[in-house]
Scaffold this motif. Structure first.
Motif, PDB file in Angstrom:
ATOM      1  N   ARG A  61      -0.941  14.065   0.551  1.00 38.77           N
ATOM      2  CA  ARG A  61      -2.174  14.693   1.035  1.00 38.77           C
ATOM      3  C   ARG A  61      -3.328  13.699   1.039  1.00 38.77           C
ATOM      4  N   LEU A  62      -3.430  12.886  -0.001  1.00 38.03           N
ATOM      5  CA  LEU A  62      -4.494  11.890  -0.081  1.00 38.03           C
ATOM      6  C   LEU A  62      -4.351  10.835   1.016  1.00 38.03           C
ATOM      7  N   LEU A  63      -3.123  10.458   1.328  1.00 38.48           N
ATOM      8  CA  LEU A  63      -2.895   9.498   2.405  1.00 38.48           C
ATOM      9  C   LEU A  63      -3.272  10.101   3.757  1.00 38.48           C
ATOM     10  N   ASP A  64      -2.919  11.359   3.963  1.00 41.47           N
ATOM     11  CA  ASP A  64      -3.216  12.019   5.235  1.00 41.47           C
ATOM     12  C   ASP A  64      -4.713  12.135   5.491  1.00 41.47           C
ATOM     13  N   THR A  65      -5.474  12.372   4.438  1.00 38.19           N
ATOM     14  CA  THR A  65      -6.917  12.547   4.589  1.00 38.19           C
ATOM     15  C   THR A  65      -7.689  11.231   4.564  1.00 38.19           C
ATOM     16  N   GLY A  66      -6.999  10.126   4.247  1.00 36.07           N
ATOM     17  CA  GLY A  66      -7.687   8.845   4.130  1.00 36.07           C
ATOM     18  C   GLY A  66      -8.441   8.685   2.835  1.00 36.07           C
ATOM     19  N   MET A  67      -8.180   9.582   1.866  1.00 39.24           N
ATOM     20  CA  MET A  67      -8.857   9.477   0.569  1.00 39.24           C
ATOM     21  C   MET A  67      -8.237   8.413  -0.330  1.00 39.24           C
ATOM     22  N   ALA A  68      -7.021   7.996  -0.029  1.00 39.57           N
ATOM     23  CA  ALA A  68      -6.330   7.014  -0.861  1.00 39.57           C
ATOM     24  C   ALA A  68      -5.437   6.155   0.016  1.00 39.57           C
ATOM     25  N   HIS A  69      -5.035   5.009  -0.530  1.00 32.74           N
ATOM     26  CA  HIS A  69      -4.184   4.071   0.205  1.00 32.74           C
ATOM     27  C   HIS A  69      -3.064   3.576  -0.716  1.00 32.74           C
ATOM     28  N   PRO A  70      -1.937   3.194  -0.143  1.00 33.22           N
ATOM     29  CA  PRO A  70      -0.846   2.655  -0.972  1.00 33.22           C
ATOM     30  C   PRO A  70      -1.263   1.354  -1.657  1.00 33.22           C
ATOM     31  N   VAL A  71      -0.774   1.161  -2.865  1.00 31.01           N
ATOM     32  CA  VAL A  71      -0.952  -0.115  -3.569  1.00 31.01           C
ATOM     33  C   VAL A  71       0.262  -0.960  -3.223  1.00 31.01           C
ATOM     34  N   ALA A  72       0.138  -1.738  -2.161  1.00 30.58           N
ATOM     35  CA  ALA A  72       1.306  -2.396  -1.574  1.00 30.58           C
ATOM     36  C   ALA A  72       2.018  -3.306  -2.575  1.00 30.58           C
ATOM     37  N   GLY A  73       1.242  -4.005  -3.404  1.00 28.09           N
ATOM     38  CA  GLY A  73       1.857  -4.941  -4.332  1.00 28.09           C
ATOM     39  C   GLY A  73       2.758  -4.299  -5.361  1.00 28.09           C
ATOM     40  N   SER A  74       2.568  -3.018  -5.607  1.00 25.15           N
ATOM     41  CA  SER A  74       3.374  -2.336  -6.624  1.00 25.15           C
ATOM     42  C   SER A  74       4.572  -1.599  -6.026  1.00 25.15           C
ATOM     43  N   LEU A  75       4.699  -1.603  -4.700  1.00 25.51           N
ATOM     44  CA  LEU A  75       5.766  -0.854  -4.051  1.00 25.51           C
ATOM     45  C   LEU A  75       7.027  -1.718  -3.932  1.00 25.51           C
ATOM     46  N   PRO A  76       8.175  -1.083  -3.921  1.00 24.38           N
ATOM     47  CA  PRO A  76       9.428  -1.850  -3.779  1.00 24.38           C
ATOM     48  C   PRO A  76       9.680  -2.218  -2.329  1.00 24.38           C
ATOM     49  N   LEU A  77      10.487  -3.244  -2.117  1.00 22.51           N
ATOM     50  CA  LEU A  77      10.939  -3.557  -0.775  1.00 22.51           C
ATOM     51  C   LEU A  77      11.916  -2.487  -0.306  1.00 22.51           C
ATOM     52  N   PRO A  78      12.058  -2.292   0.990  1.00 23.56           N
ATOM     53  CA  PRO A  78      13.054  -1.334   1.470  1.00 23.56           C
ATOM     54  C   PRO A  78      14.455  -1.717   1.008  1.00 23.56           C
ATOM     55  N   ALA A  79      15.329  -0.741   0.977  1.00 25.61           N
ATOM     56  CA  ALA A  79      16.708  -1.013   0.545  1.00 25.61           C
ATOM     57  C   ALA A  79      17.357  -2.076   1.427  1.00 25.61           C
ATOM     58  N   ASP A  80      17.025  -2.062   2.723  1.00 23.33           N
ATOM     59  CA  ASP A  80      17.521  -3.080   3.651  1.00 23.33           C
ATOM     60  C   ASP A  80      16.319  -3.710   4.346  1.00 23.33           C
ATOM     61  N   PRO A  81      15.797  -4.811   3.792  1.00 19.78           N
ATOM     62  CA  PRO A  81      14.546  -5.378   4.323  1.00 19.78           C
ATOM     63  C   PRO A  81      14.744  -6.359   5.472  1.00 19.78           C
ATOM     64  N   ARG A  82      15.930  -6.413   6.046  1.00 20.53           N
ATOM     65  CA  ARG A  82      16.176  -7.395   7.110  1.00 20.53           C
ATOM     66  C   ARG A  82      15.268  -7.133   8.316  1.00 20.53           C
ATOM     67  N   CYS A  83      14.737  -8.207   8.861  1.00 20.38           N
ATOM     68  CA  CYS A  83      13.874  -8.077  10.031  1.00 20.38           C
ATOM     69  C   CYS A  83      14.077  -9.251  10.967  1.00 20.38           C
ATOM     70  N   THR A  84      13.760  -9.021  12.221  1.00 20.15           N
ATOM     71  CA  THR A  84      13.855 -10.046  13.254  1.00 20.15           C
ATOM     72  C   THR A  84      12.463 -10.283  13.817  1.00 20.15           C
ATOM     73  N   VAL A  85      12.108 -11.550  14.009  1.00 19.15           N
ATOM     74  CA  VAL A  85      10.810 -11.905  14.555  1.00 19.15           C
ATOM     75  C   VAL A  85      10.939 -12.090  16.066  1.00 19.15           C
ATOM     76  N   VAL A  86      10.115 -11.372  16.821  1.00 17.40           N
ATOM     77  CA  VAL A  86      10.086 -11.486  18.281  1.00 17.40           C
ATOM     78  C   VAL A  86       8.777 -12.153  18.680  1.00 17.40           C
ATOM     79  N   VAL A  87       8.875 -13.250  19.423  1.00 19.78           N
ATOM     80  CA  VAL A  87       7.695 -14.018  19.813  1.00 19.78           C
ATOM     81  C   VAL A  87       7.614 -14.069  21.335  1.00 19.78           C
ATOM     82  N   PRO A  88       6.682 -13.351  21.952  1.00 18.47           N
ATOM     83  CA  PRO A  88       6.477 -13.505  23.400  1.00 18.47           C
ATOM     84  C   PRO A  88       5.615 -14.742  23.648  1.00 18.47           C
ATOM     85  N   VAL A  89       5.975 -15.527  24.639  1.00 19.41           N
ATOM     86  CA  VAL A  89       5.214 -16.752  24.880  1.00 19.41           C
ATOM     87  C   VAL A  89       5.282 -17.111  26.356  1.00 19.41           C
ATOM     88  N   ARG A  90       4.192 -17.657  26.849  1.00 19.29           N
ATOM     89  CA  ARG A  90       4.175 -18.255  28.186  1.00 19.29           C
ATOM     90  C   ARG A  90       3.518 -19.610  28.069  1.00 19.29           C
TER      91      ARG A  90
END
Length: 461
Positions: A61-90
């Motif tokens: 509820r606090l997140l929905d109303t903008g009254m609070a924000h996640p403390v990112a540094g204290s949160l765990p990584l996702p169970a599968d944190p794999r990611c791919t970087v996509v770079v558009p370039v000209r």
């Protein structure tokens, strides 16, 4: 979708704990949230760790109303944190090389060459860094190029990074932690200038006042709020939440459109300024001015897709009356404006009935509302409506006076806030050129689309 145990949120800096912890006042728009005795015990020094279903519900509820924000540094990584970087370039092989060096070898990289005029140089850079190259025969623009890369992603998460970006080592890992919230579809860092010393005065201004820099404080990215959109210069996203990705028909504003579509789908987009991505700003006035105008041309395409979100100002009936009274500059203006604020204060105090100091809180909230009204009115005069303002100044002394006050007050307040390493005169010139360019782009797009949707303020209760 509920927040997991261990998720931690912290109250926003503007959220006030009142009545000895029995209620919270804050969010956007501002609201009063009364807490049950059990809910009060869940808050610890303005933080709320999720321990059970009740704390998860309150944190959500606090997140929905903008009254609070996640403390990112204290949160765990996702169970599968794999990611791919996509770079558009000209073209831009030098910038591409710099970006790929900052990415390193921890993630697979897809470089989408959007029909470069000199493709051999781009291909050489991609090969040197072991990136997969996708060469497009036809120039599709940033949105289409990103989508071409997205279709090849097989990891749960994707990172979109423009070629003129440099990534800090902790940017992607920190943004990935936001996906501990199952409703988060996208997370973005703060976009700042390159750490090297600025070479021109316009670059120094842009380093302090970039359109891509959304400020120093975390926020939900939602239309109608102080952080209403986020740049796609650097984002981390959940692949299964993106669908077909960006709207390839849009050559500008496609990032705003994506943010708003995710919001409409009930997903969250988080702005996390604790981590950064450095952007190579334009150093020549002409290039910078034209780019600002291009940003403005995205207004009409967005108005066609999201007419309820595009308004240049959002005003309540009382704030409209307050601004109109001051702009009239008559003998009755100040008394009428004061009367409006008085009525609003009483009405807010009645809504806060049951708190210890309803009128004290109401005065503060009314003052904040009046300041926001003046800020939005100033932006209308000097930015979104400046062609009308210019015409009005030729025939009205009151309009000239109002415009001068708005323009000079804006420069003085923003110069003090930005603390840019630039003298006030050149800062003021850049500030007004910024508004002229963007406003011109908005009007050009409105004329092309034969619609005033992007120019009309929204009056709402």
């Amino acid at each position: 979708m509920t927040l997991p145990v261990g998720f931690v949120v912290e109250l926003d800096r503007h959220t006030r704990v009142i009545d000895g912890g029995r209620a919270l006042l804050g969010g956007f728009p501002t609201r009063l949230l009364r807490l049950t005795p059990r809910a009060r015990r869940l808050l610890v020094d303005r933080t709320l760790p999720v321990r059970d279903a009740a704390s998860a519900l309150l944190a959500d509820r606090l997140l929905d109303t903008g009254m609070a924000h996640p403390v990112a540094g204290s949160l765990p990584l996702p169970a599968d944190p794999r990611c791919t970087v996509v770079v558009p370039v000209r073209d831009r092989p030098r910038q591409l090389d710099r970006l790929l060096r900052s990415i390193g070898t921890d993630h697979p990289v897809i470089v989408v060459d959007d029909a470069s005029r000199h493709p051999v140089a781009v291909a050489a850079v991609a090969a040197r860094h072991g990136a997969r190259l996708v060469a497009l025969a036809v120039n599709l623009g940033p949105a289409g190029a990103r989508n071409a890369g997205l279709r090849l992603v097989t990891t749960p998460y994707v990172v979109f990074a423009d070629s003129d970006i440099v990534l800090d080592p902790d940017t992607v890992p920190t943004l990935l932690r936001h996906f501990a919230d199952p409703r988060v579809a996208m997370a973005v860092p703060r976009i700042t200038g390159l750490p090297a010393a600025a070479t021109t005065w316009i670059e120094r201004y842009e380093n302090a006042r970039s359109s891509l820099d959304l400020g120093a404080h975390p926020a939900p990215v939602r239309p109608g709020t102080p952080v209403s959109w986020a740049s796609s210069a650097c984002v981390v996203a959940r692949v299964d939440a993106l669908g077909d990705g960006f709207d390839a028909r849009m050559t500008v504003g496609e990032d705003v459109d994506l943010c708003w579509r995710l919001f409409e789908a009930g997903r969250r987009v988080r702005y996390e300024p604790a981590v950064r991505a450095a952007h190579e700003h334009r150093v020549r006035v002409r290039d910078w001015f034209l780019r600002k105008a291009v940003y403005g041309t995205g207004a009409q395409p967005l108005a066609e897709r999201h007419p309820e979100f595009i308004a240049p100002a959002v005003l309540a009936p009382w704030s409209t009356a307050f601004a109109a009274a001051l702009l009239a500059q008559r003998r009755w203006s100040a008394p009428v404006a004061a009367a409006v604020l008085g009525v609003v204060t009483v009405r807010i105090a009645r809504k806060l009935d049951g708190t210890r100091h309803p009128y004290r809180l109401a005065v503060r909230l009314t003052g904040n509302g009046a300041l926001a009204t003046l800020t939005q009115t100033s932006a209308l005069l000097t930015r979104h409506w400046w062609p009308l303002t210019a015409v009005g100044c030729t025939v009205s002394r009151r309009m000239r006076r109002a415009t001068a006050v708005a323009a000079l007050a804006d420069i003085a307040l923003e110069y003090r806030r930005d603390r840019t390493p630039l003298d006030p005169l050149r800062y003021g010139v850049a500030r007004r050129l910024d508004d002229l360019a963007y406003g011109a782009g908005v009007w050009l797009s409105a004329l092309k689309g034969r619609s005033t949707t992007a120019l009309r303020p929204r009056v709402t209760r």
